[in-house]
Motif scaffolding. Sequence first.
Motif, mmCIF file in Angstrom:
data_model
loop_
_atom_site.group_PDB
_atom_site.id
_atom_site.type_symbol
_atom_site.label_atom_id
_atom_site.label_comp_id
_atom_site.label_asym_id
_atom_site.label_seq_id
_atom_site.Cartn_x
_atom_site.Cartn_y
_atom_site.Cartn_z
ATOM 1 N N UNK A 63 -3.419 -16.646 58.731
ATOM 2 C CA UNK A 63 -3.865 -15.293 59.006
ATOM 3 C C UNK A 63 -4.463 -14.495 57.355
ATOM 4 N N UNK A 64 -5.078 -15.187 56.746
ATOM 5 C CA UNK A 64 -5.557 -14.620 55.433
ATOM 6 C C UNK A 64 -5.483 -13.174 54.734
ATOM 7 N N UNK A 65 -5.062 -12.448 54.344
ATOM 8 C CA UNK A 65 -5.013 -10.581 54.496
ATOM 9 C C UNK A 65 -4.880 -10.221 52.306
ATOM 10 N N UNK A 66 -5.720 -9.382 52.261
ATOM 11 C CA UNK A 66 -6.270 -8.750 51.023
ATOM 12 C C UNK A 66 -4.459 -7.554 51.101
ATOM 13 N N UNK A 67 -3.958 -7.026 50.406
ATOM 14 C CA UNK A 67 -3.392 -6.394 49.718
ATOM 15 C C UNK A 67 -4.024 -5.079 50.021
ATOM 16 N N UNK A 68 -4.390 -4.064 50.619
ATOM 17 C CA UNK A 68 -5.266 -3.380 50.231
ATOM 18 C C UNK A 68 -4.967 -2.283 49.274
ATOM 19 N N UNK A 69 -3.361 -2.064 49.330
ATOM 20 C CA UNK A 69 -2.831 -1.112 49.007
ATOM 21 C C UNK A 69 -2.883 -1.293 47.664
ATOM 22 N N UNK A 121 4.390 0.225 42.290
ATOM 23 C CA UNK A 121 5.624 -0.375 42.632
ATOM 24 C C UNK A 121 5.725 -1.809 42.986
ATOM 25 N N UNK A 122 5.404 -2.254 43.930
ATOM 26 C CA UNK A 122 5.045 -4.074 44.371
ATOM 27 C C UNK A 122 4.504 -4.763 42.963
ATOM 28 N N UNK A 123 3.073 -4.382 42.008
ATOM 29 C CA UNK A 123 2.231 -4.653 41.220
ATOM 30 C C UNK A 123 4.273 -4.831 39.859
ATOM 31 N N UNK A 124 4.825 -3.265 39.869
ATOM 32 C CA UNK A 124 5.412 -3.619 38.801
ATOM 33 C C UNK A 124 6.308 -3.732 38.888
ATOM 34 N N UNK A 140 -1.181 1.572 32.651
ATOM 35 C CA UNK A 140 -0.199 3.015 33.091
ATOM 36 C C UNK A 140 -0.367 3.418 34.086
ATOM 37 N N UNK A 141 -1.516 3.454 35.100
ATOM 38 C CA UNK A 141 -2.454 3.827 36.661
ATOM 39 C C UNK A 141 -1.866 2.293 37.609
#
Length: 483
Positions: free
Chosen positions: A406-412, A462-465, A456-457
């Motif tokens: 179930x390959x998917x992209x983290x769109x957020x 939060x998940x990336x940070x 900065x952006x």
Amino acid sequence: MADLDRSSLALYGSRVGVSVIGFASTVYFARAIGAEGLGIYFTVETVVVVLAVLARFGVDSAVVKRLSGAADDAERARHLTGAFGLVLVPLAVVSLAVLLFADPLADLADLPLAPLALVGMVVALLVVETGQWLLLSALRGERRLATSAGVEFGGEVLRVGTSVWFVLGGSGPVGLVYGLLIGHAARALVAGVLLDTGLARPTRETMTSLVSFSKYTAGMNVSHLTYSWLDTLVLAVVVSKTAVGTYEAAWRVSLVVALASSAVGAALAPNVSAWAASDAFERIEEAFTNSLSFALLLVVPAVVGAAVLGGPFMAVAYGFGGGALLAVLVAGQVAQAVKDVVQSTLLGLDRPRTVFVTNAVGLGTNLVLTVGLALAYGPLGAAVGTALTAAVVAVVQWRALQSWLAARVDRRALAWQVGGALVMGGVVVGATRVVTPDSPVPLLALVALGALTYGGVVSLHAPTRTRLVGLVQPNATGQAEGS
């Protein structure tokens, strides 16, 4: 995911170092021997890489897969020994072909060497190129990503150092070829010393296992070969060595933005292989989605950066044009980043036939687009053909992967990356009204401003940070390699 991230980071850090050194040396060599001299060296390197891929016959990819999934040390030793045995015949055939076509090779290379001397140089390069990739693949098969990364970095430092020494001595493009030989030989030697896997007589089952995998990855490597080097060969034959020098200078800058995706892919494949063996498919799906976001983290802003500062960068760094060329090549790395992650996942799932078929589609696409557009429009046409080829293969492989995962992209996460890149672009364009990027200091200042803005952006997500912070936290197990 933390250990996988750290393995990716170790390889990425090494490749960033390799690229920084390679970029700085290319800037120096472009100014020391000119675009034409640089084009002569790149032509020779292209010939060697093309022939070496044919000689390896996809065995290096099979080594990663079979060693990472081996049950014990004895099985790993049999696979490694079998891999060396498999490349002997194609290596001998390719070397004989070099000897038979010595005169046309000399005309193409345009090096100030006698044909037989050039043959000896090319064959020696083929041997060390084949050896280094088999041994580095064995280190990755042992899931020692950081070790293989260190060997790659050390070899590049030695290559550049010896090349500079030869060029200062007046050797010109020939000195760069000497440096390439010494750097690759050192990689092979050090990788062989550091490898834990020994040698053992392979069984019939061992050879069958290697061939069953490599016969498909050979096609994958040929497709990658045409994607990475066909454009250079076409330009060398039908345009000029100066065009080759300009194109390769821009191409190698574009490769820097794809380092994260290639590192993520290299770390992902052996881990997916191990998880698939225990049917941990939910873990693979989670790792795939997170790895894809990580792979695109630096590629997305690079597209905007190249569009805004590509022209000034090429002029300041190399002393010649190519801004539009750089922008197109960097844009193509978005598709290549997706392909790196998807293809590594397919290989980890033991789907080499799928990779072979999808890359065959890419091979045909590349032959038509890149050759046709290069003949019609020169370097810029070759760049457009290369970028379109990467996009076609990425789409085809994505659709194939969805048959098993179930390959998917983290769109957020992707939205934050795109938004951050656009904000960065706006800030940099505004800053160019005040600061003119016509010399190194203001250009670097604008690049730094863009990087800080983008960082900065995306750090507001939060998940990336959290993932980025996790990269620098101590590993509880004290191990940076493997997972």
